[in-house]
Write an enzyme that holds these catalytic residues in place. Sequence first.
Site, PDB file in Angstrom:
ATOM      1  N   HIS A   1      -0.469  -4.708   8.586  1.00 42.10           N
ATOM      2  CA  HIS A   1      -1.133  -5.273   7.394  1.00 42.10           C
ATOM      3  C   HIS A   1      -2.049  -6.389   7.859  1.00 42.10           C
ATOM      4  CE1 HIS A   1      -1.065  -6.458   2.951  1.00 42.10           C
ATOM      5  NE2 HIS A   1      -1.923  -7.284   3.544  1.00 42.10           N
TER       6      HIS A   1
ATOM      7  N   HIS B   1      -6.106  -8.378   7.402  1.00 39.75           N
ATOM      8  CA  HIS B   1      -7.428  -8.569   6.796  1.00 39.75           C
ATOM      9  C   HIS B   1      -8.405  -8.981   7.888  1.00 39.75           C
ATOM     10  CE1 HIS B   1      -5.779  -8.433   2.703  1.00 39.75           C
ATOM     11  NE2 HIS B   1      -4.718  -8.969   3.281  1.00 39.75           N
TER      12      HIS B   1
ATOM     13  N   LYS C   1      -4.432   1.504  -0.683  1.00 42.05           N
ATOM     14  CA  LYS C   1      -3.833   0.229  -1.054  1.00 42.05           C
ATOM     15  C   LYS C   1      -3.952   0.011  -2.559  1.00 42.05           C
ATOM     16  CE  LYS C   1      -2.130  -3.926  -0.550  1.00 42.05           C
ATOM     17  NZ  LYS C   1      -2.642  -5.086   0.166  1.00 42.05           N
TER      18      LYS C   1
ATOM     19  N   HIS D   1       0.573  -4.028  -3.100  1.00 44.21           N
ATOM     20  CA  HIS D   1       0.701  -5.475  -3.322  1.00 44.21           C
ATOM     21  C   HIS D   1       1.575  -5.599  -4.568  1.00 44.21           C
ATOM     22  CE1 HIS D   1      -0.747  -9.750  -3.127  1.00 44.21           C
ATOM     23  NE2 HIS D   1      -0.114  -9.698  -4.282  1.00 44.21           N
TER      24      HIS D   1
ATOM     25  N   HIS E   1       4.198  -7.159   2.520  1.00 47.93           N
ATOM     26  CA  HIS E   1       4.513  -8.595   2.616  1.00 47.93           C
ATOM     27  C   HIS E   1       5.580  -9.029   1.614  1.00 47.93           C
ATOM     28  CE1 HIS E   1       1.534  -8.464  -0.566  1.00 47.93           C
ATOM     29  NE2 HIS E   1       0.509  -8.428   0.256  1.00 47.93           N
TER      30      HIS E   1
ATOM     31  N   ASP F   1      -0.299  -9.752   7.561  1.00 50.28           N
ATOM     32  CA  ASP F   1      -1.094 -10.212   6.418  1.00 50.28           C
ATOM     33  C   ASP F   1      -1.947 -11.411   6.817  1.00 50.28           C
ATOM     34  OD1 ASP F   1      -2.196 -10.214   3.896  1.00 50.28           O
ATOM     35  OD2 ASP F   1      -0.553 -11.320   2.971  1.00 50.28           O
TER      36      ASP F   1
HETATM   37  C1  NCD Z   1      -5.133 -11.866   1.092  1.00 48.46           C
HETATM   38  C2  NCD Z   1      -6.623 -12.075   1.373  1.00 48.46           C
HETATM   39  O1  NCD Z   1      -7.049 -13.222   1.521  1.00 48.46           O
HETATM   40  O2  NCD Z   1      -7.372 -11.082   1.481  1.00 48.46           O
HETATM   41  N1  NCD Z   1      -4.530 -13.113   0.736  1.00 48.46           N
HETATM   42  C3  NCD Z   1      -3.226 -13.440   0.827  1.00 48.46           C
HETATM   43  O3  NCD Z   1      -2.842 -14.521   0.385  1.00 48.46           O
HETATM   44  N2  NCD Z   1      -2.349 -12.637   1.375  1.00 48.46           N
HETATM   45  C4  NCD Z   1      -4.966 -10.828   0.051  1.00 48.46           C
HETATM   46  C5  NCD Z   1      -3.549 -10.318  -0.044  1.00 48.46           C
HETATM   47  O4  NCD Z   1      -3.063  -9.621   0.828  1.00 48.46           O
HETATM   48  O5  NCD Z   1      -2.896 -10.619  -1.052  1.00 48.46           O
HETATM   49 ZN    ZN Z   2      -2.874  -8.807   2.539  1.00 48.63          ZN
END
Ligand code: NCD
Ligand code: ZN
Length: 356
Positions: A16, A18, A102, A139, A177, A257
């Site tokens: 996971h 970003h 997702k 999520h 998460h 995450d």
């Molecule tokens: C994530 C993001 O910034 O893209 N933020 C987070 O707090 N985890 C989005 C997400 O996974 O909820």
């Molecule tokens: Zn995330």
Amino acid sequence: MTALQTLTLTRPDDFHLHLRDGAALRDALPWTARQFARAIVMPNLKPPVVRLQQALDYRGRILAALPQDSDFTPLMTLYLTDDTTPEMVEEAWSSGAVHAFKLYPAGATTNSDSGVTELKRIYPALDAMQRVGMPLLIHGEVTDPDVDVFDREAVFIDRHLIALHRAFPGLKIVLEHITTAHAVAYVREASELDAQGVPLLAATLTAHHLLHNRNALFQGGMRPHYYCLPVLKRETHRQALLDAATSGDPRFFLGTDSAPHARNTKETACGCAGCFTAANALELYCAAFEQRGALHRLDDFASRFGAAFYGLPRNTGSVTLERTPWNVPEALPYADTDIVPLHAGELMEWRLRVAS
Ligand code: NCD
Ligand code: ZN
């Protein structure tokens, strides 16, 4: 007994992550590529990655942004919307490039405005996913403003996930998460293992939720770098997450995450949600597992269970961590500004050995 001084793991994966785009991608990606062989890349760009061609283009930009000597593999995902059709699922599956869809409930987190407004609307798409074997990543938080922010995960499970799982019992699901004892219990109770010992319903665990409870948000003042979604919970929940992570149960595996946001968008009156953990991810997980004397369980959690769930071959090669205390930098370069990594300025016990 003398404490372990080095720890060698099969090259791990991050299930996971970003990565953002453009200059942010350029600066975020190398941190992950030095720690992990592969990562499941979240599709919450602006605009979101909804169609196969967008995912292929995004994958191209990720590969182009990799350091020259890196063999890191991005595993792409698509963003479910009310308009995702069964044909889009089938096309994505047959491409071999898309590994999951997702589900963001609309408005649940960063860049989730195009998310699903009502689960029933995506039932045809979920049906197609169940048929082809495409995993659904969730999520799991309700967005109802009447629900307390600390209860949103538990309420999502009770109001939505239980019914969804019953409606699609053959659908592969990852509850992403997870942050509560409630989620741990649900995954344990609702998820059966197949003949190969692979679960249908699994969960990812972040390093920050394993290491911190909600007190971290308010230690001596407001601490925006500990603010993420789902938000940190109380200590009893953290203990349940540590139990799950270190239990050797294949239903729980690594997903950082890591969610980069520039410092000025965190240290502000209405700061973004997300912890940036890519720069010291394995070190943070080591710290968490060591709290339970369970470093011997980290290899399965980081390098085996997730790959088995996704039907991916296990990586070859290894990474080594050393017990060499070091200070996490206060900030790192990020998209022409800077970013604050989790545990910035603090001493860490373990350090990833950089390949020479
Ligand atoms: C994530 C993001 O910034 O893209 N933020 C987070 O707090 N985890 C989005 C997400 O996974 O909820
Ligand atoms: Zn995330």
